[in-house]
Design a protein around this motif. Structure first.
Motif, PDB file in Angstrom:
ATOM      1  N   GLY A  32       0.959   6.259   0.550  1.00  0.00           N
ATOM      2  CA  GLY A  32       0.364   7.496   0.571  1.00  0.00           C
ATOM      3  C   GLY A  32      -0.210   7.906  -0.900  1.00  0.00           C
ATOM      4  N   ILE A  33      -1.327   8.564  -0.988  1.00  0.00           N
ATOM      5  CA  ILE A  33      -2.319   8.660  -2.232  1.00  0.00           C
ATOM      6  C   ILE A  33      -1.209   9.552  -2.978  1.00  0.00           C
ATOM      7  N   ARG A  34      -0.861  10.962  -2.399  1.00  0.00           N
ATOM      8  CA  ARG A  34      -0.043  12.079  -3.307  1.00  0.00           C
ATOM      9  C   ARG A  34       1.243  11.435  -3.620  1.00  0.00           C
ATOM     10  N   ALA A  35       1.841  10.463  -2.737  1.00  0.00           N
ATOM     11  CA  ALA A  35       3.273   9.946  -3.094  1.00  0.00           C
ATOM     12  C   ALA A  35       3.131   9.217  -4.397  1.00  0.00           C
ATOM     13  N   ILE A  36       2.167   8.064  -4.323  1.00  0.00           N
ATOM     14  CA  ILE A  36       2.030   7.349  -5.432  1.00  0.00           C
ATOM     15  C   ILE A  36       1.570   8.087  -6.822  1.00  0.00           C
ATOM     16  N   MET A  37       0.757   9.206  -6.632  1.00  0.00           N
ATOM     17  CA  MET A  37       0.370   9.953  -7.840  1.00  0.00           C
ATOM     18  C   MET A  37       1.804  10.514  -8.355  1.00  0.00           C
ATOM     19  N   GLU A  38       2.461  11.081  -7.587  1.00  0.00           N
ATOM     20  CA  GLU A  38       3.757  11.800  -8.080  1.00  0.00           C
ATOM     21  C   GLU A  38       4.692  10.759  -8.741  1.00  0.00           C
ATOM     22  N   ALA A  39       4.574   9.493  -8.224  1.00  0.00           N
ATOM     23  CA  ALA A  39       5.571   8.280  -8.869  1.00  0.00           C
ATOM     24  C   ALA A  39       5.240   8.103 -10.145  1.00  0.00           C
ATOM     25  N   ILE A  40       3.735   7.971 -10.187  1.00  0.00           N
ATOM     26  CA  ILE A  40       3.018   7.623 -11.594  1.00  0.00           C
ATOM     27  C   ILE A  40       3.407   8.578 -12.524  1.00  0.00           C
ATOM     28  N   ASN A  41       3.287  10.173 -12.369  1.00  0.00           N
ATOM     29  CA  ASN A  41       3.474  11.027 -13.067  1.00  0.00           C
ATOM     30  C   ASN A  41       4.891  11.446 -13.544  1.00  0.00           C
ATOM     31  N   ALA A  42       5.788  10.865 -12.702  1.00  0.00           N
ATOM     32  CA  ALA A  42       7.089  10.911 -12.888  1.00  0.00           C
ATOM     33  C   ALA A  42       7.748  10.024 -13.890  1.00  0.00           C
ATOM     34  N   GLY A  43       6.965   8.887 -14.310  1.00  0.00           N
ATOM     35  CA  GLY A  43       7.253   8.026 -15.071  1.00  0.00           C
ATOM     36  C   GLY A  43       8.065   6.778 -14.468  1.00  0.00           C
ATOM     37  N   LYS A  44       7.802   6.531 -12.928  1.00  0.00           N
ATOM     38  CA  LYS A  44       8.235   5.306 -12.224  1.00  0.00           C
ATOM     39  C   LYS A  44       7.856   4.347 -12.727  1.00  0.00           C
TER      40      LYS A  44
ATOM     41  N   LEU B 190      -3.050  -3.982   3.530  1.00  0.00           N
ATOM     42  CA  LEU B 190      -2.050  -2.534   3.467  1.00  0.00           C
ATOM     43  C   LEU B 190      -1.315  -2.434   4.782  1.00  0.00           C
ATOM     44  N   ASN B 191      -2.083  -2.680   5.912  1.00  0.00           N
ATOM     45  CA  ASN B 191      -1.571  -2.866   7.107  1.00  0.00           C
ATOM     46  C   ASN B 191      -0.184  -3.690   7.405  1.00  0.00           C
ATOM     47  N   ARG B 192      -0.297  -4.765   6.532  1.00  0.00           N
ATOM     48  CA  ARG B 192       0.857  -5.664   6.522  1.00  0.00           C
ATOM     49  C   ARG B 192       2.000  -5.255   5.522  1.00  0.00           C
ATOM     50  N   LEU B 193       1.505  -4.526   4.574  1.00  0.00           N
ATOM     51  CA  LEU B 193       2.795  -3.963   3.724  1.00  0.00           C
ATOM     52  C   LEU B 193       3.451  -3.147   4.187  1.00  0.00           C
ATOM     53  N   THR B 194       2.920  -2.070   5.259  1.00  0.00           N
ATOM     54  CA  THR B 194       3.750  -1.120   5.555  1.00  0.00           C
ATOM     55  C   THR B 194       2.892  -0.728   6.964  1.00  0.00           C
ATOM     56  N   HIS B 195       3.838   0.003   8.065  1.00  0.00           N
ATOM     57  CA  HIS B 195       3.290   0.210   9.186  1.00  0.00           C
ATOM     58  C   HIS B 195       2.992   1.781   9.306  1.00  0.00           C
ATOM     59  N   ASN B 196       3.583   2.420   8.280  1.00  0.00           N
ATOM     60  CA  ASN B 196       3.324   3.796   7.826  1.00  0.00           C
ATOM     61  C   ASN B 196       1.687   4.150   7.839  1.00  0.00           C
ATOM     62  N   ASN B 197       1.632   5.502   7.746  1.00  0.00           N
ATOM     63  CA  ASN B 197       0.255   5.889   7.279  1.00  0.00           C
ATOM     64  C   ASN B 197       0.142   5.778   5.785  1.00  0.00           C
ATOM     65  N   HIS B 198      -0.697   4.883   5.146  1.00  0.00           N
ATOM     66  CA  HIS B 198      -0.811   4.633   3.974  1.00  0.00           C
ATOM     67  C   HIS B 198      -1.828   5.408   3.225  1.00  0.00           C
ATOM     68  N   GLN B 199      -2.890   5.809   4.188  1.00  0.00           N
ATOM     69  CA  GLN B 199      -3.991   6.655   3.433  1.00  0.00           C
ATOM     70  C   GLN B 199      -4.827   5.899   2.533  1.00  0.00           C
ATOM     71  N   GLY B 200      -4.737   4.527   2.652  1.00  0.00           N
ATOM     72  CA  GLY B 200      -5.658   3.513   1.765  1.00  0.00           C
ATOM     73  C   GLY B 200      -4.979   3.271   0.603  1.00  0.00           C
ATOM     74  N   ALA B 201      -3.562   3.461   0.409  1.00  0.00           N
ATOM     75  CA  ALA B 201      -2.992   3.078  -0.930  1.00  0.00           C
ATOM     76  C   ALA B 201      -1.343   2.561  -0.667  1.00  0.00           C
ATOM     77  N   VAL B 202      -0.986   1.640  -1.197  1.00  0.00           N
ATOM     78  CA  VAL B 202       0.305   1.202  -1.148  1.00  0.00           C
ATOM     79  C   VAL B 202       0.741   0.777  -2.505  1.00  0.00           C
ATOM     80  N   ALA B 203       1.794   1.196  -3.076  1.00  0.00           N
ATOM     81  CA  ALA B 203       2.382   0.781  -4.351  1.00  0.00           C
ATOM     82  C   ALA B 203       3.691   0.022  -4.271  1.00  0.00           C
ATOM     83  N   THR B 204       3.988  -0.654  -5.195  1.00  0.00           N
ATOM     84  CA  THR B 204       5.143  -1.309  -5.326  1.00  0.00           C
ATOM     85  C   THR B 204       6.010  -0.877  -6.664  1.00  0.00           C
ATOM     86  N   ILE B 205       7.251  -0.561  -6.561  1.00  0.00           N
ATOM     87  CA  ILE B 205       8.007  -0.193  -7.784  1.00  0.00           C
ATOM     88  C   ILE B 205       8.845  -1.371  -8.142  1.00  0.00           C
TER      89      ILE B 205
END
Length: 268
Positions: A33-45, A83-98
C-alpha cells in the motif's frame, strides 16, 4: 524406530520449522500500500527495497516516488504479477520489504574495528543484485572473520528471506553498512589506512601476488557487469583468480570465497 530413521525424521522436522519461520518472516517484514510505505520510510524504518508496478500512475504514486528518491531507498519497477505473488492483499501498485537486520554506520564501524587492535578485513559488494548470492557471500564472510560488508543503497540485493536462508543465519552476525556511493566508502577506507583490492580479470596480478595480511577491503562486482569502471580507477590494487578451464568466469559467491580464504591463509 532405528536411530537412522529418528535422525531423518528430526532433520525433516527441523527443515519444516526453518521453512515456516522464513515464510512468517517474509510476511512480517513486508509492507503493502502506497501510504503505508510512505509512512514507514518517513518513520525511519529500515525499508530495504520497494517494488513498484510498471506504468503505475496517479498523484499518490508520484508522491511515493518523491519520498523514495528523497530518502535514497532502493526500488525497482516490476510487472503487476510480481506484486501479486508477493502479497494477496490490495497492494495499490507498491510492495516494500523491511530488512530483518539493522544496518551499521560505516564511519563508526571502521573506527570500532581499528580501535579493537585487529587487522581489519572488509568486503565491498559493488551492485551485487542476487539475494541468494548475497546470502552465500555473507555466510562465507562470517566464517572467514570479515569485520563488515559494505553495499550501496541503490541497486544492491535486498536483505530478505532468501538472504537469511542462504546465509544460514550469518546475516545476523556480520555488520552490514549501506552507503550512498561505493566510491565514497572506498575513499573513507583508504583515508583510514585500509587498502582496497578489486577482484577483476582486468589485471595481470593474481590473488597470490597481493598482500592480504594487512588492513584490506576486498571489492567484488555484480554478477553480470563486474566492478564499475569508475570504481576500478580508484582502488589500490587489482587481483584475479587463475583460470584454466574453458569457462572464463566463476559465480561471484565462489570467487569471493576464494579471495577471502586467501586472506585467511596469509593471516594464519
Amino acid at each position: 524406530m532405528s536411530i537412522k530413521r529418528e535422525t531423518s525424521s528430526l532433520k525433516t522436522t527441523l527443515n519444516r520449522v526453518v521453512f515456516l519461520y522464513l515464510c512468517s518472516m517474509e510476511k512480517e517484514h513486508q509492507i503493502f500500500g502506497i501510504r503505508a510505505i510512505m509512512e514507514a520510510i518517513n518513520a525511519g524504518k529500515e525499508v530495504d527495497k520497494v517494488f513498484i508496478q510498471k506504468d503505475a500512475q496517479g498523484d499518490l504514486m508520484r508522491e511515493l516516488m518523491k519520498t523514495i528518491k528523497k530518502n535514497s531507498v532502493n526500488f525497482s519497477y516490476v510487472p503487476v504479477e510480481k506484486l501479486n505473488r508477493l502479497t494477496h492483499n490490495n497492494h495499490q501498485g507498491a510492495v516494500a520489504t523491511i530488512a530483518p537486520v539493522s544496518f551499521h554506520n560505516l564511519e563508526t564501524l571502521v573506527e570500532t574495528v581499528l580501535e579493537s587492535g585487529k587487522t581489519p578485513l572488509f568486503l565491498i559488494l559493488d551492485q551485487l543484485s542476487d539475494a541468494r548470492n548475497f546470502g552465500a557471500i555473507i555466510r562465507t564472510a562470517e566464517c572467514t572473520g570479515v569485520d563488515g560488508i559494505i553495499i550501496q543503497k541503490q541497486g544492491s540485493a535486498p536483505v530478505n528471506g532468501d538472504t537469511v536462508k542462504t546465509s544460514a543465519g550469518a546475516v545476523f552476525n556480520v555488520p552490514i553498512c549501506k552507503v550512498e556511493h561505493i566510491k565514497d566508502a572506498i575513499f573513507h577506507l583508504q583515508g583510514s589506512g585500509i587498502k582496497t583490492i578489486a577482484a577483476t580479470e582486468k589485471t595481470e596480478s593474481t590473488i597470490y601476488d597481493v598482500a592480504f595480511n594487512e588492513p584490506v577491503a576486498i571489492i567484488m562486482g555484480s554478477e553480470d557487469r563486474g566492478i564499475n569502471p569508475s570504481v576500478l580507477k580508484i582502488v589500490d590494487e587489482k587481483a584475479k583468480l587463475p583460470m584454466f578451464g574453458t569457462i572464463s568466469s566463476l559465480n561471484v559467491s565462489v570467487a569471493c570465497g576464494a579471495f577471502l580464504y586467501e586472506a585467511v591463509r596469509q593471516r594464519l
